[in-house]
Design a protein around this motif. Structure first.
Motif, PDB file in Angstrom:
ATOM      1  N   ILE A  33       0.475  -1.024   0.172  1.00 32.41           N
ATOM      2  CA  ILE A  33      -0.110   0.114   0.210  1.00 32.41           C
ATOM      3  C   ILE A  33       1.021   1.158   0.296  1.00 32.41           C
ATOM      4  CG2 ILE A  33      -2.130  -0.978   1.462  1.00 32.41           C
ATOM      5  CD1 ILE A  33      -1.035   0.321   3.764  1.00 32.41           C
ATOM      6  N   TRP A  34       2.484   0.911   0.241  1.00 33.97           N
ATOM      7  CA  TRP A  34       3.108   2.058   0.502  1.00 33.97           C
ATOM      8  C   TRP A  34       3.487   2.639  -1.050  1.00 33.97           C
ATOM      9  CZ3 TRP A  34       2.902   6.078   3.913  1.00 33.97           C
ATOM     10  CH2 TRP A  34       2.500   6.448   4.865  1.00 33.97           C
ATOM     11  N   ARG A  35       3.673   1.194  -1.847  1.00 38.70           N
ATOM     12  CA  ARG A  35       4.456   1.629  -2.994  1.00 38.70           C
ATOM     13  C   ARG A  35       2.970   1.951  -3.705  1.00 38.70           C
ATOM     14  NH1 ARG A  35       6.631  -3.839  -2.005  1.00 38.70           N
ATOM     15  NH2 ARG A  35       4.539  -4.808  -2.595  1.00 38.70           N
ATOM     16  N   GLY A  38       3.230   5.873  -3.375  1.00 37.74           N
ATOM     17  CA  GLY A  38       4.525   6.636  -3.969  1.00 37.74           C
ATOM     18  C   GLY A  38       4.158   6.435  -5.389  1.00 37.74           C
ATOM     19  N   TYR A  39       3.141   5.619  -6.209  1.00 40.51           N
ATOM     20  CA  TYR A  39       3.753   5.755  -7.674  1.00 40.51           C
ATOM     21  C   TYR A  39       2.319   6.692  -8.051  1.00 40.51           C
ATOM     22  CZ  TYR A  39       5.418   0.806  -7.042  1.00 40.51           C
ATOM     23  OH  TYR A  39       6.965  -0.369  -6.236  1.00 40.51           O
ATOM     24  N   ALA A  40       1.285   6.471  -7.431  1.00 41.24           N
ATOM     25  CA  ALA A  40       0.121   7.621  -7.408  1.00 41.24           C
ATOM     26  C   ALA A  40       0.190   8.855  -7.913  1.00 41.24           C
ATOM     27  CB  ALA A  40      -1.219   7.031  -6.543  1.00 41.24           C
ATOM     28  N   TYR A  41       1.380   9.090  -6.259  1.00 39.30           N
ATOM     29  CA  TYR A  41       1.743  10.334  -6.042  1.00 39.30           C
ATOM     30  C   TYR A  41       2.667  11.304  -7.188  1.00 39.30           C
ATOM     31  CZ  TYR A  41       3.967  14.574  -4.382  1.00 39.30           C
ATOM     32  OH  TYR A  41       4.108  15.753  -4.159  1.00 39.30           O
ATOM     33  N   CYS A  61      -5.600   6.235  -3.182  1.00 41.41           N
ATOM     34  CA  CYS A  61      -4.956   4.504  -3.729  1.00 41.41           C
ATOM     35  C   CYS A  61      -4.670   3.605  -2.786  1.00 41.41           C
ATOM     36  CB  CYS A  61      -4.092   4.535  -4.614  1.00 41.41           C
ATOM     37  SG  CYS A  61      -4.437   5.773  -6.116  1.00 41.41           S
ATOM     38  N   MET A  62      -4.393   4.027  -1.277  1.00 41.04           N
ATOM     39  CA  MET A  62      -4.219   3.037  -0.422  1.00 41.04           C
ATOM     40  C   MET A  62      -5.391   2.342   0.321  1.00 41.04           C
ATOM     41  SD  MET A  62      -1.695   5.311   2.250  1.00 41.04           S
ATOM     42  CE  MET A  62      -0.485   3.972   3.093  1.00 41.04           C
ATOM     43  N   VAL A 198      10.785   4.256  -5.591  1.00 40.95           N
ATOM     44  CA  VAL A 198       9.846   3.673  -4.958  1.00 40.95           C
ATOM     45  C   VAL A 198       9.730   2.930  -4.157  1.00 40.95           C
ATOM     46  CG1 VAL A 198       6.985   4.048  -4.262  1.00 40.95           C
ATOM     47  CG2 VAL A 198       7.931   5.524  -5.172  1.00 40.95           C
ATOM     48  N   ARG A 199       9.749   2.063  -5.443  1.00 45.13           N
ATOM     49  CA  ARG A 199       9.785   0.438  -5.567  1.00 45.13           C
ATOM     50  C   ARG A 199      10.749  -0.281  -4.850  1.00 45.13           C
ATOM     51  NH1 ARG A 199      11.884  -4.030  -7.735  1.00 45.13           N
ATOM     52  NH2 ARG A 199      10.710  -5.735  -8.123  1.00 45.13           N
ATOM     53  N   ASN A 200      12.088   0.144  -4.399  1.00 43.22           N
ATOM     54  CA  ASN A 200      12.710  -0.029  -3.755  1.00 43.22           C
ATOM     55  C   ASN A 200      12.698   0.221  -1.972  1.00 43.22           C
ATOM     56  OD1 ASN A 200      14.278  -1.483  -6.468  1.00 43.22           O
ATOM     57  ND2 ASN A 200      15.267   0.939  -6.808  1.00 43.22           N
ATOM     58  N   LYS A 201      12.738   1.348  -2.050  1.00 40.07           N
ATOM     59  CA  LYS A 201      12.609   1.882  -1.371  1.00 40.07           C
ATOM     60  C   LYS A 201      11.905   0.531   0.226  1.00 40.07           C
ATOM     61  CE  LYS A 201      11.200   5.953   1.822  1.00 40.07           C
ATOM     62  NZ  LYS A 201      10.360   7.448   2.029  1.00 40.07           N
ATOM     63  N   TYR A 202      10.533   0.547  -0.524  1.00 38.39           N
ATOM     64  CA  TYR A 202       9.138  -0.581  -0.073  1.00 38.39           C
ATOM     65  C   TYR A 202       9.142  -1.580   0.008  1.00 38.39           C
ATOM     66  CZ  TYR A 202       7.117   3.941   1.517  1.00 38.39           C
ATOM     67  OH  TYR A 202       7.711   5.926   2.153  1.00 38.39           O
ATOM     68  N   GLN A 203      10.313  -2.427   0.040  1.00 40.72           N
ATOM     69  CA  GLN A 203      10.690  -3.799  -0.169  1.00 40.72           C
ATOM     70  C   GLN A 203      10.516  -4.512   0.411  1.00 40.72           C
ATOM     71  OE1 GLN A 203      10.393  -5.056  -2.770  1.00 40.72           O
ATOM     72  NE2 GLN A 203      10.879  -3.675  -4.804  1.00 40.72           N
TER      73      GLN A 203
END
Length: 203
Positions: A33-35, A38-41, A61-62, A198-203
């Motif tokens: 949900i945090w990814r 980030g993507y939506a923003y 979007c979350m 963003v993807r790498n931040k929230y793995q």
């Protein structure tokens, strides 16, 4: 901390808790949900939204899958293909999510209702639950749907192994004008490095 900042933090935490409850049992729900946020923003900003507008869309979007709370966990976590009956149950979750968020007062939850109902619609009209087509699909639903497909395909689920991010980017590009808004696919491509951050931040 100002009163408004405190209220914003409480609202965001409440949104996160609702999303986690809805998708409880799936792996790494919080990171998903945090990814998505980030993507939506990133996509909302690229389409000319103000910071406030982009934040509202991102937060909404979350809650895209809040309606999944109605789907039995045995189906959610199933490691094999769903039966036709199970798939019909899953397909009800957009309408359930919209019902949960109905009569919302706060802008974020009003947007979230639209997101919940429309994030599985597809550009060519092949989506569900309403079979909306093209720009008849709300922009927030188009944004969320694109982000959700990217994130789902690039992370493991019970019934599949993940694809690489580059493979999924190519798939999104190939599905432009069929499943996805071509302008959003272009935006996703232009901002791909930021998306990957963003993807790498929230793995």
């Amino acid at each position: 901390m100002s009163e408004n900042s405190k209220e914003d933090e409480i609202t965001l935490e409440a949104i996160e808790r609702m999303a986690v409850i809805a998708e409880h049992g799936l792996p790494n729900v919080k990171n998903h949900i945090w990814r998505m946020r980030g993507y939506a923003y990133i996509l909302a900003k690229h389409h000319g939204m103000t910071d406030e507008e982009a934040n509202d869309i991102a937060n909404a979007c979350m809650l895209h899958d809040v309606g999944m709370v109605s789907v039995p966990r045995s189906i959610v976590s199933k490691a094999s293909n769903l039966s036709n009956e199970e798939w019909e149950i899953v397909k009800q979750h957009p309408a359930v999510g919209a019902d949960i968020l109905d009569e919302a007062i706060h802008d974020v939850f009003k947007i979230a209702k639209t997101v919940a109902l429309s994030h599985h619609e597809r550009w060519d009209g092949s989506g569900y639950p309403l079979g909306l087509k093209g720009e008849n699909i709300p922009l927030v639903g188009r944004i969320c749907g694109l982000c959700d497909v990217f994130d789902t395909l690039t992370h493991p689920r019970a019934d599949k192994t993940p694809m690489s991010a580059d493979e999924v980017l190519l798939l999104l590009q190939e599905s432009s004008e069929t499943f996805f808004d071509p302008k959003l696919v272009d935006s996703f491509t232009v901002n791909y490095e930021e998306i990957i951050s963003v993807r790498n931040k929230y793995q």
